[in-house]
Design an enzyme around this catalytic site. Structure first.
Site, PDB file in Angstrom:
ATOM      1  N   TYR A 153       0.830  -1.209   0.000  1.00 30.28           N
ATOM      2  CA  TYR A 153       0.000   0.000   0.000  1.00 30.28           C
ATOM      3  C   TYR A 153       0.861   1.256   0.000  1.00 30.28           C
ATOM      4  O   TYR A 153       1.901   1.299   0.657  1.00 30.28           O
ATOM      5  CB  TYR A 153      -0.887   0.015   1.256  1.00 30.28           C
ATOM      6  N   TRP A 194       1.187   5.667  -1.715  1.00 29.74           N
ATOM      7  CA  TRP A 194       0.885   6.643  -2.759  1.00 29.74           C
ATOM      8  C   TRP A 194       1.935   6.708  -3.853  1.00 29.74           C
ATOM      9  O   TRP A 194       1.649   7.182  -4.949  1.00 29.74           O
ATOM     10  CB  TRP A 194       0.706   8.027  -2.133  1.00 29.74           C
TER      11      TRP A 194
HETATM   12  N1  LIG Z   1      -1.890   8.146  12.447  1.00 26.84           N
HETATM   13  C1  LIG Z   1      -2.270   8.259  11.174  1.00 26.84           C
HETATM   14  N2  LIG Z   1      -1.751   7.442  10.242  1.00 26.84           N
HETATM   15  C2  LIG Z   1      -2.116   7.578   8.953  1.00 26.84           C
HETATM   16  C3  LIG Z   1      -3.044   8.578   8.551  1.00 26.84           C
HETATM   17  C4  LIG Z   1      -3.593   9.423   9.553  1.00 26.84           C
HETATM   18  O1  LIG Z   1      -4.422  10.302   9.269  1.00 26.84           O
HETATM   19  N3  LIG Z   1      -3.188   9.231  10.852  1.00 26.84           N
HETATM   20  N4  LIG Z   1      -3.403   8.681   7.237  1.00 26.84           N
HETATM   21  C5  LIG Z   1      -3.349   7.458   6.455  1.00 26.84           C
HETATM   22  C6  LIG Z   1      -3.584   7.723   5.044  1.00 26.84           C
HETATM   23  S1  LIG Z   1      -5.075   8.474   4.663  1.00 26.84           S
HETATM   24  C7  LIG Z   1      -2.722   7.345   4.083  1.00 26.84           C
HETATM   25  S2  LIG Z   1      -3.219   7.497   2.440  1.00 26.84           S
HETATM   26  C8  LIG Z   1      -1.413   6.745   4.391  1.00 26.84           C
HETATM   27  C9  LIG Z   1      -0.282   7.200   3.454  1.00 26.84           C
HETATM   28  O2  LIG Z   1       0.780   6.315   3.541  1.00 26.84           O
HETATM   29  P1  LIG Z   1       1.824   6.121   2.349  1.00 26.84           P
HETATM   30  O3  LIG Z   1       1.155   6.225   1.034  1.00 26.84           O
HETATM   31  O4  LIG Z   1       2.607   4.898   2.621  1.00 26.84           O
HETATM   32  O5  LIG Z   1       2.737   7.410   2.565  1.00 26.84           O
HETATM   33  P2  LIG Z   1       3.812   8.093   1.622  1.00 26.84           P
HETATM   34  O6  LIG Z   1       4.675   8.916   2.498  1.00 26.84           O
HETATM   35  O7  LIG Z   1       3.129   8.794   0.495  1.00 26.84           O
HETATM   36  O8  LIG Z   1       4.660   6.855   1.093  1.00 26.84           O
HETATM   37  C10 LIG Z   1       5.020   6.668  -0.209  1.00 26.84           C
HETATM   38  C11 LIG Z   1       6.437   6.118  -0.254  1.00 26.84           C
HETATM   39  O9  LIG Z   1       6.719   5.797  -1.612  1.00 26.84           O
HETATM   40  C12 LIG Z   1       8.018   6.266  -1.947  1.00 26.84           C
HETATM   41  N5  LIG Z   1       8.004   6.507  -3.399  1.00 26.84           N
HETATM   42  C13 LIG Z   1       7.595   7.605  -4.068  1.00 26.84           C
HETATM   43  N6  LIG Z   1       7.711   7.419  -5.397  1.00 26.84           N
HETATM   44  C14 LIG Z   1       8.188   6.165  -5.567  1.00 26.84           C
HETATM   45  C15 LIG Z   1       8.510   5.385  -6.719  1.00 26.84           C
HETATM   46  O10 LIG Z   1       8.381   5.819  -7.850  1.00 26.84           O
HETATM   47  N7  LIG Z   1       8.960   4.118  -6.497  1.00 26.84           N
HETATM   48  C16 LIG Z   1       9.123   3.593  -5.259  1.00 26.84           C
HETATM   49  N8  LIG Z   1       9.554   2.341  -5.132  1.00 26.84           N
HETATM   50  N9  LIG Z   1       8.853   4.330  -4.152  1.00 26.84           N
HETATM   51  C17 LIG Z   1       8.380   5.582  -4.312  1.00 26.84           C
HETATM   52  C18 LIG Z   1       8.216   7.499  -1.128  1.00 26.84           C
HETATM   53  O11 LIG Z   1       9.604   7.769  -0.965  1.00 26.84           O
HETATM   54  C19 LIG Z   1       7.489   7.125   0.172  1.00 26.84           C
HETATM   55  O12 LIG Z   1       8.359   6.552   1.103  1.00 26.84           O
HETATM   56  O13 LIG Z   1      -1.059   7.033   5.740  1.00 26.84           O
HETATM   57  C20 LIG Z   1      -2.080   6.626   6.654  1.00 26.84           C
HETATM   58  N10 LIG Z   1      -1.591   6.736   8.014  1.00 26.84           N
HETATM   59  N1  LIG Z   2      -1.218  18.574   2.214  1.00 25.68           N
HETATM   60  C1  LIG Z   2      -1.698  17.322   2.201  1.00 25.68           C
HETATM   61  N2  LIG Z   2      -2.959  17.089   1.766  1.00 25.68           N
HETATM   62  C2  LIG Z   2      -3.458  15.822   1.761  1.00 25.68           C
HETATM   63  C3  LIG Z   2      -2.677  14.725   2.181  1.00 25.68           C
HETATM   64  C4  LIG Z   2      -1.340  15.001   2.646  1.00 25.68           C
HETATM   65  O1  LIG Z   2      -0.591  14.088   3.063  1.00 25.68           O
HETATM   66  N3  LIG Z   2      -0.902  16.297   2.635  1.00 25.68           N
HETATM   67  N4  LIG Z   2      -3.204  13.453   2.173  1.00 25.68           N
HETATM   68  C5  LIG Z   2      -4.362  13.193   1.315  1.00 25.68           C
HETATM   69  C6  LIG Z   2      -5.016  11.946   1.737  1.00 25.68           C
HETATM   70  S1  LIG Z   2      -4.168  10.473   1.490  1.00 25.68           S
HETATM   71  C7  LIG Z   2      -6.263  11.889   2.279  1.00 25.68           C
HETATM   72  S2  LIG Z   2      -6.955  10.371   2.642  1.00 25.68           S
HETATM   73  C8  LIG Z   2      -7.038  13.113   2.397  1.00 25.68           C
HETATM   74  C9  LIG Z   2      -8.134  13.064   3.464  1.00 25.68           C
HETATM   75  O2  LIG Z   2      -7.854  13.600   4.626  1.00 25.68           O
HETATM   76  P1  LIG Z   2      -8.958  13.664   5.809  1.00 25.68           P
HETATM   77  O3  LIG Z   2      -9.013  12.362   6.467  1.00 25.68           O
HETATM   78  O4  LIG Z   2     -10.251  14.185   5.286  1.00 25.68           O
HETATM   79  O5  LIG Z   2      -8.288  14.797   6.698  1.00 25.68           O
HETATM   80  P2  LIG Z   2      -7.423  14.808   8.034  1.00 25.68           P
HETATM   81  O6  LIG Z   2      -6.447  15.928   7.823  1.00 25.68           O
HETATM   82  O7  LIG Z   2      -6.866  13.477   8.375  1.00 25.68           O
HETATM   83  O8  LIG Z   2      -8.451  15.188   9.150  1.00 25.68           O
HETATM   84  C10 LIG Z   2      -9.303  16.298   9.088  1.00 25.68           C
HETATM   85  C11 LIG Z   2      -9.662  16.768  10.462  1.00 25.68           C
HETATM   86  O9  LIG Z   2     -10.614  15.901  11.066  1.00 25.68           O
HETATM   87  C12 LIG Z   2     -10.633  16.216  12.436  1.00 25.68           C
HETATM   88  N5  LIG Z   2     -11.118  15.066  13.213  1.00 25.68           N
HETATM   89  C13 LIG Z   2     -10.447  13.932  13.497  1.00 25.68           C
HETATM   90  N6  LIG Z   2     -11.223  13.108  14.254  1.00 25.68           N
HETATM   91  C14 LIG Z   2     -12.395  13.757  14.450  1.00 25.68           C
HETATM   92  C15 LIG Z   2     -13.611  13.437  15.157  1.00 25.68           C
HETATM   93  O10 LIG Z   2     -13.768  12.383  15.777  1.00 25.68           O
HETATM   94  N7  LIG Z   2     -14.614  14.337  15.096  1.00 25.68           N
HETATM   95  C16 LIG Z   2     -14.496  15.510  14.424  1.00 25.68           C
HETATM   96  N8  LIG Z   2     -15.559  16.310  14.374  1.00 25.68           N
HETATM   97  N9  LIG Z   2     -13.364  15.859  13.779  1.00 25.68           N
HETATM   98  C17 LIG Z   2     -12.339  14.997  13.789  1.00 25.68           C
HETATM   99  C18 LIG Z   2      -9.187  16.538  12.799  1.00 25.68           C
HETATM  100  O11 LIG Z   2      -9.125  17.659  13.652  1.00 25.68           O
HETATM  101  C19 LIG Z   2      -8.524  16.756  11.451  1.00 25.68           C
HETATM  102  O12 LIG Z   2      -7.771  17.954  11.371  1.00 25.68           O
HETATM  103  O13 LIG Z   2      -6.212  14.262   2.450  1.00 25.68           O
HETATM  104  C20 LIG Z   2      -5.366  14.341   1.299  1.00 25.68           C
HETATM  105  N10 LIG Z   2      -4.742  15.624   1.327  1.00 25.68           N
HETATM  106 MO   LIG Z   3      -5.223   8.740   2.360  1.00 22.80          MO
END
Ligand SMILES: Nc1nc2c(c(=O)[nH]1)N[C@H]1C(S)=C(S)[C@@H](COP(=O)(O)OP(=O)(O)OC[C@H]3O[C@@H](n4cnc5c(=O)[nH]c(N)nc54)[C@H](O)[C@@H]3O)O[C@H]1N2
Ligand SMILES: Nc1nc2c(c(=O)[nH]1)N[C@H]1C(S)=C(S)[C@@H](COP(=O)(O)OP(=O)(O)OC[C@H]3O[C@@H](n4cnc5c(=O)[nH]c(N)nc54)[C@H](O)[C@@H]3O)O[C@H]1N2
Ligand SMILES: [Mo]
Length: 777
Positions: A111, A113
């Site tokens: 998994y 991005w």
């Molecule tokens: N506590 C907590 N944990 C969370 C979240 C949260 O809200 N709270 N959010 C979750 C969510 S929504 C998401 S989507 C995940 C994201 O989790 P990930 O998608 O695993 O996060 P990234 O940092 O985007 O990791 C991508 C990795 O791919 C590598 N990479 C980039 N390009 C390439 C390429 O071309 N080839 C290869 N081999 N590698 C490459 C980058 O160097 C990086 O290390 O995290 C989740 N984890």
């Molecule tokens: N700059 C930037 N943008 C991104 C990403 C990134 O890594 N960087 N990641 C992308 C990805 S993979 C995803 S999945 C999306 C979606 O991202 P989302 O999941 O929609 O956003 P988050 O920033 O995780 O959370 C939004 C807010 O929800 C609030 N929250 C958390 N728990 C609760 C709760 O129980 N109740 C209420 N009312 N509020 C709560 C927190 O205060 C938090 O700031 O964002 C995308 N956008």
């Molecule tokens: Mo995500």
């Protein structure tokens, strides 16, 4: 100066240039009115402190191969080797794993991005490679939206992302919507990013339009600035995770005051009577009244009652970030929101209903015009192994081979994993409870990682294969929720000996006897052209004209918007004529009671939305020991963990540690001042973070971004302090419920105290110890 070359990232399009002395400069593409500053961090791409220059094998693994002690992973130096040696060792490992335990023993969920290009997309590459190798155990759903991905098809009969796209356009909102009630806001920081690429960022302009339209914005949530100050929303600072209770209480008021839309409920939904029985307390003797919810949410009952009346009066949109369902029982707030919207009767009307994914959706780029065709992608021949795990059950799978887990009406068995292959993701950033993952991760005999940088995941591998970054490759980018197609030229030479994932897998396929099937005889460039041709053909079938590859490559990013037709919304068609356009649920209607889910018999997910106190929230007994609720959100200064070492991310850190925001009252009782380093801890682990004091955060809550590279002080200690500030050092690794088994990152209680000791150095700021193969015997 050489000529600047265009590249694309998940956060925007940039031009990259190299000066004679090797320094990089990055300029946003001129088409973008509000480019993301994260682009500036691309100047760190060739930073030798973070890039992997040569293939590297963990010392013990170099000596003993699959017989090496896996518990020493992350604790030994790496031996730098040439590509032939590295690929031979990796191919051997894959062969050994398949021969001993079969293809199901290879975990290839991988998994993450990765980068933005269509051809060089790491997941597409690793999955195709492993499919042709005979298959792998896969993962399903995402860390983003798992609870909704499983729940929404039961409730609305459609894919959750398709349901999220039923979002009204900004124009419809300004014309038809009187009020938006956000649970958790609509963080603008998150609109910087779009999976697959984003040609331009119109968000801030759209926010201004919304603000100018006289809409009443109400924000129920623990963090005030989750709603952009430009919206001037009324803030109702509830406890985290009380949202489902508040929604049920809003329903209670609608029902008891007769404000619910009978006609809508009768015609378009099923099961309202069952839900109403629960809400009014006829079923369990507990009315889900405003008084009941007020105690749980710590907001006034009168405010809930008044809000229900307001919501019933005029067209109302309910906005939810994904974050709400990234929590234990995360299914419930999402289901309750749809039930509330159904009772209001605004679903399927312009500017009404539910908007899922507020930050990324409210001012989204598509504005109802979604691409009516598929962008070309690397063909996936199909996975011969049928086994899969819910993506966030990674640790449990490694801990309990042969054990079972409930998932969406099925009982899955965890396969015995012998080899992990990861390309394009960073589980030691994204997974919950990283100390627990570190222990489970030491079970498989082999871990292979393709990476750009020395992330924690790369450091915890046996075989590390250095990969090029997007700016070092020719490709093209295009996101499913964006209307741009962008050529990517090789803007930079590959760093050190880094190779494309494609070249790595082609080299492995050659050793494993299926090179021809993997490459189909094409070079990378020929594949890019092939994928472009597929895109052109698919677009043509939908009536959209695209140029030939040579012209596209030489030109500016293409804005398809003028050619895109307006997409009809399924929910509008359903509202117009539910007989002709029934939903694909068993009843053909919105399921406020789902017999299917009820018959699964899950004690933690019944047949209708319900309130369940999570194990960790401010209302639980655990809060006596750990009285602070830690919410971890998407970072403003990077994409997850990518370019954490870049200038934009680094500038925001406090003495090199990830910032953590907390309320002045909580800081005062702990003697914490702005700029202090805090030790944040619970029974699962501890981390160091830099304190930012802010009254935008409700008392009892701490707010911290994900993505700081996990940096255990003592890798031999399974409970080691993370000195850098990755919130997953303390989060809880439990499923949302037996239904979706999604990640529950936000259900996390901690305590915090001032860290007065000498600040430990960061080890993620330098490569791990490396030795040359020549020096080993
Ligand atoms: N506590 C907590 N944990 C969370 C979240 C949260 O809200 N709270 N959010 C979750 C969510 S929504 C998401 S989507 C995940 C994201 O989790 P990930 O998608 O695993 O996060 P990234 O940092 O985007 O990791 C991508 C990795 O791919 C590598 N990479 C980039 N390009 C390439 C390429 O071309 N080839 C290869 N081999 N590698 C490459 C980058 O160097 C990086 O290390 O995290 C989740 N984890
Ligand atoms: N700059 C930037 N943008 C991104 C990403 C990134 O890594 N960087 N990641 C992308 C990805 S993979 C995803 S999945 C999306 C979606 O991202 P989302 O999941 O929609 O956003 P988050 O920033 O995780 O959370 C939004 C807010 O929800 C609030 N929250 C958390 N728990 C609760 C709760 O129980 N109740 C209420 N009312 N509020 C709560 C927190 O205060 C938090 O700031 O964002 C995308 N956008
Ligand atoms: Mo995500």
């Amino acid at each position: 100066m050489t000529r600047a070359r265009p590249t694309a990232t998940h956060w925007g399009n940039y031009l990259v240039d190299t000066a004679a002395d090797g320094t990089l400069s990055v300029t946003p593409h001129g088409d973008d009115p509000h480019p993301s500053p994260i682009g500036r961090s691309l100047t760190a791409l060739h930073d030798p402190a973070h890039r992997i220059a040569r293939p590297a094998i963990r010392l013990g693994y170099y000596r003993d191969r699959a017989a090496a002690d896996p518990t020493l992973r992350g604790r030994e130096p790496f031996v730098e080797v040439d590509w032939n040696t590295a690929l031979d060792i990796a191919a051997d490992a894959l062969r050994t794993a398949r021969a001993t335990a079969g293809n199901r023993a290879i975990y290839g969920g991988s998994y993450g991005w990765a980068g933005a290009g269509r051809f060089h997309h790491a997941q597409g590459q690793v999955h195709r490679f492993l499919q042709l190798f005979g298959g792998y155990t896969a993962s399903v759903d995402t860390y983003s939206f798992a609870a909704a991905e499983v729940l929404i098809p039961h409730v609305l009969g459609m894919n959750a992302y398709v349901a999220a796209r039923q979002a009204p356009s900004t124009e419809e909102i300004t014309r038809h919507c009187a009020r938006i009630v956000f649970f958790g806001g609509a963080p603008q920081r998150n609109t910087q990013v779009n999976p697959g690429g984003v040609g331009a960022h119109p968000g801030p302009g759209r926010l201004t339009a919304l603000r100018g339209a006289g809409i009443d914005f109400i924000h129920i949530g623990p963090v005030r600035d989750d709603c952009d100050p430009a919206l001037d929303a009324r803030w109702i600072p509830c406890r985290p995770h009380s949202d489902a209770a508040i929604m049920l209480a809003l329903l209670h008021t609608l029902i008891t005051e007769g404000l619910h839309d009978h006609a809508f409920l009768d015609r378009y939904t099923t099961g309202f009577d069952r839900l109403a029985e629960y809400v009014t307390g006829r079923g369990d003797g507990v009315p889900k009244s405003p008084e009941w919810a007020a105690e749980l949410a710590e907001i006034p009952a009168d405010e809930i009652r008044a809000l229900a009346r307001l919501m019933a009066r005029e067209r109302c949109l309910i906005g939810l970030p994904y974050a709400l369902q990234r929590a234990e029982h995360g299914e419930q707030s999402y289901w309750a929101a749809w039930a509330l919207a159904a009772a209001l009767g605004h679903i399927g009307l312009p500017g009404g209903g539910v908007l899922m994914g507020t930050g990324i959706g409210m001012t989204n780029n598509m504005q109802r015009r979604y691409l009516p065709f598929e962008i070309g992608g690397l063909p996936q021949p199909g996975n011969p192994v049928a086994e899969f795990v819910p993506v966030a059950r990674l640790t449990e799978m490694l801990e309990r081979p042969g054990g079972t887990v409930d998932y969406n009406g099925r009982v899955l068995t965890y396969p015995p994993i012998d080899l992990i292959y990861w390309a394009g993701g960073n589980p030691f950033h994204h997974h919950q409870d990283l100390n627990r993952l570190r222990r489970a991760w030491s079970r498989p005999r082999t871990v292979i990682v393709n990476e750009i940088s020395w992330t924690a995941t790369a450091r915890l591998a046996d075989i590390v294969l250095p990969t090029t970054a997007g700016a070092e490759r020719e490709d093209f980018a295009g996101g499913r929720t964006d209307h741009w197609l962008t050529p990517m030229r090789r803007a930079l030479e590959p760093y050190g000996q880094a190779r494309d994932d494609y070249a790595i897998f082609a080299g492995l396929a050659e050793r494993l006897g299926f090179a021809e099937r993997f490459t189909e005889g094409r070079t990378a460039r020929q594949w890019v052209e092939q994928l472009w041709r597929t895109t052109v053909d698919n677009a043509a079938a939908a009536g959209i004209r695209l140029p030939e590859y040579a012209d596209f490559r030489a030109g500016a990013p293409l804005d398809l918007r003028p050619q895109l037709p307006e997409s009809p919304h399924t929910l509008e068609q359903f509202r117009d004529d539910p007989q002709r356009h029934p939903l694909r649920t068993p009843s053909g209607r919105i399921e406020l009671f789902s017999r299917t889910i009820a018959e699964f018999g899950y004690p933690d997910c019944p047949g209708h939305p319900a309130w369940f106190p999570p194990r960790e929230w401010l209302g639980s007994p655990a809060a006596q020991r750990f009285p602070l609720h830690l919410l971890s959100h998407q970072p403003a200064t990077r994409l997850h963990s990518q370019l954490d070492h870049g200038v934009i991310s680094r500038e925001a850190k406090i003495r090199g540690r990830e910032p953590l925001r907390m309320n002045p009252a909580d800081a005062a009782t702990r003697g914490l001042r702005d700029g202090d380093i805090a030790r944040v801890h619970n029974d699962r682990g501890a981390l160091l973070a830099g304190v930012r004091i802010s009254d935008a955060v409700r008392p009892g809550v701490m707010h911290m971004a994900t993505g700081a590279w996990y940096d255990p002080l003592n890798p031999s200690d399974p409970e080691s302090l993370d000195v850098h500030g990755n919130p997953n050092s303390v989060t809880n690794d439990i499923g949302t419920s037996s239904l979706a088994q999604g990640p529950s990152a936000n259900s996390c209680l901690v305590e915090a105290e001032r860290y007065d000791g000498e600040l430990p150095p960061l080890s993620v700021g330098t490569p791990p110890p490396l030795v040359d193969a020549g020096s080993i015997r």
